[in-house]
Design an enzyme around this catalytic site. Sequence first.
Site: not given
Ligand code: ATP
Ligand code: MG
Length: 338
Positions: A220-222, A288
């Site tokens: 979301r942030a990206e 990842d």
């Molecule tokens: N708090 C949470 N509860 C349930 N599922 C989660 C949660 N956080 C992450 N997930 C699962 O992991 C997926 C990827 O997480 P996120 O959107 O936070 O990616 P990200 O920010 O790229 O993660 P990171 O960079 O830490 O690897 C989400 O789409 C969801 O399926």
């Molecule tokens: Mg990531």
Amino acid sequence: MRAPELSKEPAPQAGSGAARPAGIAAVPRERLGQARVLIVGDVMLDRYWFGDVNRISPEAPVPVVHVQRQEDRLGGAANVARNAAALGANAGLLCVVGGDEPGERIVELLKDSGVATHLERDPELSTTIKLRVLSRQQQLLRVDFENTPAHEALLAGLARFDALLASHDVILMSDYAKGGLTHVTQMIAKARAAGKSVLVDPKGDDWERYRGATLITPNRAELREVVGQWKSEADLHARVDALRASLEIDALLLTRSEEGMTLFTADGEALTAPADAREVYDVSGAGDTVIATLAVMLAAKLPLVDAVALANRAAGIVVGKLGTATVDYDELFAPNAR
Ligand SMILES: Nc1ncnc2c1ncn2[C@@H]1O[C@H](COP(=O)(O)OP(=O)(O)OP(=O)(O)O)[C@@H](O)[C@H]1O
Ligand SMILES: [Mg+2]
């Protein structure tokens, strides 16, 4: 009958009681064993120092940690590659490391993970390492070492990329903004010209460099950094469509932490998979696992929506794990486990 894991409903809130999907059929092991994914990007080492604190330093008002144990884990693109290998696919990793101790450690850990490594060495480079100092489960400090790889190492990597292209089905760019993907635009163009799908885990606000990719997986942030804050699901959809069109990117998978993930394609409908976690212990590295699973399933010739459903399932498993950050074949497909 097969229940869909993805729906056209907007993302539900976590804990809204969405029914657990029946799931898609297991992909045969042999099929994953034939999938060949090339991961290109920034590798790093995640290092943890554990120790006790019994006193405050006489030199400054800070705790003194007596370090008793060290743990190292593969991070960044190396963690993505490890995830692809854990599913049983052929994972190749193209990256640059320094000639230093953290670089050696990465090479050593990769040997145990079943990843085929294609390393460029840059003797001047400080291999990226994130060192955490912990006491009683609390992080006291994080220390980062990093710099940008030399031009020559990056060019050598580009030449190596050309040679590796033909023997891989899907190319995955794992960008952590450490300079390893300086030539990403050129790599994407070459891969697409060779008929390969290119998946990108983006970083930063300049996405022009990812022009022509097949699929991009921001969180979301990206995404917010690039399209601004959306006011509604419809607004989000419009912003994503405009972005996809302007950068000629086929699909965008927005990962939404506890809200699951939403897939946007040229088909018009946005498909949302609700978060699939039973328990959440450690969310770091979930992104990842998502892109690694997607790449493996697409390399195994699964339709995109099935690949997304499985990536969502894998993310739901990995956030329930402390420490290890991979999901293996049995965990993903074992009939009794899910
Ligand atoms: N708090 C949470 N509860 C349930 N599922 C989660 C949660 N956080 C992450 N997930 C699962 O992991 C997926 C990827 O997480 P996120 O959107 O936070 O990616 P990200 O920010 O790229 O993660 P990171 O960079 O830490 O690897 C989400 O789409 C969801 O399926
Ligand atoms: Mg990531």
